[in-house]
Scaffold this motif. Structure first.
Motif, mmCIF file in Angstrom:
data_model
loop_
_atom_site.group_PDB
_atom_site.id
_atom_site.type_symbol
_atom_site.label_atom_id
_atom_site.label_comp_id
_atom_site.label_asym_id
_atom_site.label_seq_id
_atom_site.Cartn_x
_atom_site.Cartn_y
_atom_site.Cartn_z
ATOM 1 N N SER A 108 1.450 6.738 -6.848
ATOM 2 C CA SER A 108 0.292 7.668 -6.904
ATOM 3 C C SER A 108 0.580 9.161 -6.855
ATOM 4 C CB SER A 108 -0.927 7.119 -6.152
ATOM 5 O OG SER A 108 -2.085 8.105 -6.463
ATOM 6 N N ARG A 115 -2.045 -3.816 -7.776
ATOM 7 C CA ARG A 115 -2.310 -4.509 -6.403
ATOM 8 C C ARG A 115 -2.846 -5.810 -6.887
ATOM 9 N NH1 ARG A 115 -5.705 -1.202 -4.672
ATOM 10 N NH2 ARG A 115 -4.467 -0.027 -3.394
ATOM 11 N N ARG A 116 -3.740 -5.853 -7.847
ATOM 12 C CA ARG A 116 -4.399 -7.312 -8.513
ATOM 13 C C ARG A 116 -3.323 -8.302 -8.963
ATOM 14 N NH1 ARG A 116 -7.619 -5.667 -12.439
ATOM 15 N NH2 ARG A 116 -8.982 -4.945 -10.789
ATOM 16 N N GLU A 132 0.724 -1.093 0.033
ATOM 17 C CA GLU A 132 -0.121 0.118 -0.117
ATOM 18 C C GLU A 132 0.934 1.263 -0.145
ATOM 19 O OE1 GLU A 132 -3.199 0.040 -0.510
ATOM 20 O OE2 GLU A 132 -2.933 -2.140 -0.735
ATOM 21 N N ARG A 150 -5.316 7.296 -11.813
ATOM 22 C CA ARG A 150 -4.251 6.828 -10.675
ATOM 23 C C ARG A 150 -4.827 5.677 -9.637
ATOM 24 N NH1 ARG A 150 -2.677 11.663 -7.180
ATOM 25 N NH2 ARG A 150 -4.644 12.277 -7.647
ATOM 26 N N GLU A 151 -6.355 5.694 -9.483
ATOM 27 C CA GLU A 151 -6.946 4.929 -8.651
ATOM 28 C C GLU A 151 -6.804 3.354 -9.615
ATOM 29 O OE1 GLU A 151 -10.490 6.124 -7.519
ATOM 30 O OE2 GLU A 151 -9.516 7.456 -5.966
ATOM 31 N N LYS A 152 -7.191 3.347 -10.897
ATOM 32 C CA LYS A 152 -7.143 2.241 -11.622
ATOM 33 C C LYS A 152 -5.766 1.748 -11.932
ATOM 34 C CE LYS A 152 -10.721 3.799 -14.950
ATOM 35 N NZ LYS A 152 -11.213 4.142 -16.360
ATOM 36 N N ALA A 176 -3.386 1.761 -9.755
ATOM 37 C CA ALA A 176 -2.981 1.291 -8.351
ATOM 38 C C ALA A 176 -3.832 -0.041 -8.090
ATOM 39 C CB ALA A 176 -3.356 2.026 -7.128
ATOM 40 N N GLU A 177 -5.081 -0.115 -8.726
ATOM 41 C CA GLU A 177 -5.864 -1.419 -8.526
ATOM 42 C C GLU A 177 -5.317 -2.603 -9.307
ATOM 43 O OE1 GLU A 177 -8.175 -4.049 -7.197
ATOM 44 O OE2 GLU A 177 -8.180 -2.173 -6.234
ATOM 45 N N ALA A 178 -4.725 -2.121 -10.374
ATOM 46 C CA ALA A 178 -4.408 -3.175 -11.392
ATOM 47 C C ALA A 178 -3.045 -3.586 -11.054
ATOM 48 C CB ALA A 178 -4.053 -2.508 -12.861
ATOM 49 N N LEU A 202 2.318 1.689 -3.445
ATOM 50 C CA LEU A 202 1.302 2.150 -4.478
ATOM 51 C C LEU A 202 0.957 3.874 -4.171
ATOM 52 C CD1 LEU A 202 -1.349 -0.542 -4.486
ATOM 53 C CD2 LEU A 202 0.431 -0.464 -6.194
#
Length: 135
Positions: free
Chosen positions: A93, A113-114, A86, A105-107, A109-111, A89
């Protein structure tokens, strides 16, 4: 000239690279980067999970480089990240906030993280005694 891309992914660990890292690759010129040889080079360096186009300011920086890619890495197991996905990321960001919208930026971070969780299924966020968040 078309738009240049930025590739976000996780560095491949192997004979040369020994540390886990978030890898951000900036194209400096389109012909070499988008060729089969350039894409093969990119695949050996990182596992790409997200692509976006560079802003005009980012492209101006790339035109002054003499390589086809410029890489920025955030090493996961070194300071100030200390193994925290976290925090890694968040730092990424924050570094993109002048060029990329919050939704993108949220997209990203999510990609990231996944992809990290798929590659490291037993990962747990390290516990910290004290954490301050300034907003």
């Amino acid at each position: 000239m078309g738009k240049l891309k930025v590739y976000y992914g996780w560095a491949r660990i192997g004979g040369v690279r020994k540390k886990r890292a978030l890898s951000v690759m900036f194209e400096n010129e389109m012909l070499g980067c988008r060729s089969e040889r350039g894409q093969r080079c990119l695949r050996t360096i990182q596992d790409t999970v997200f692509e976006r186009y560079q802003t005009d300011e980012e492209m101006d920086d790339g035109k002054r480089q003499n390589r086809i890619f410029t890489e920025y890495s955030l090493f996961l197991d070194e300071r100030p990240i200390n193994g925290s996905l976290e925090r890694c990321l968040l730092i990424n960001s924050e570094s993109d906030k002048n060029h990329v919208s919050k939704a993108v930026r949220e997209k990203i971070a999510e990609a990231l993280r996944r992809a990290f969780m798929l590659a490291n299924p037993g990962y747990k966020e390290p516990s910290s005694q004290l954490e301050l968040k300034f907003e």
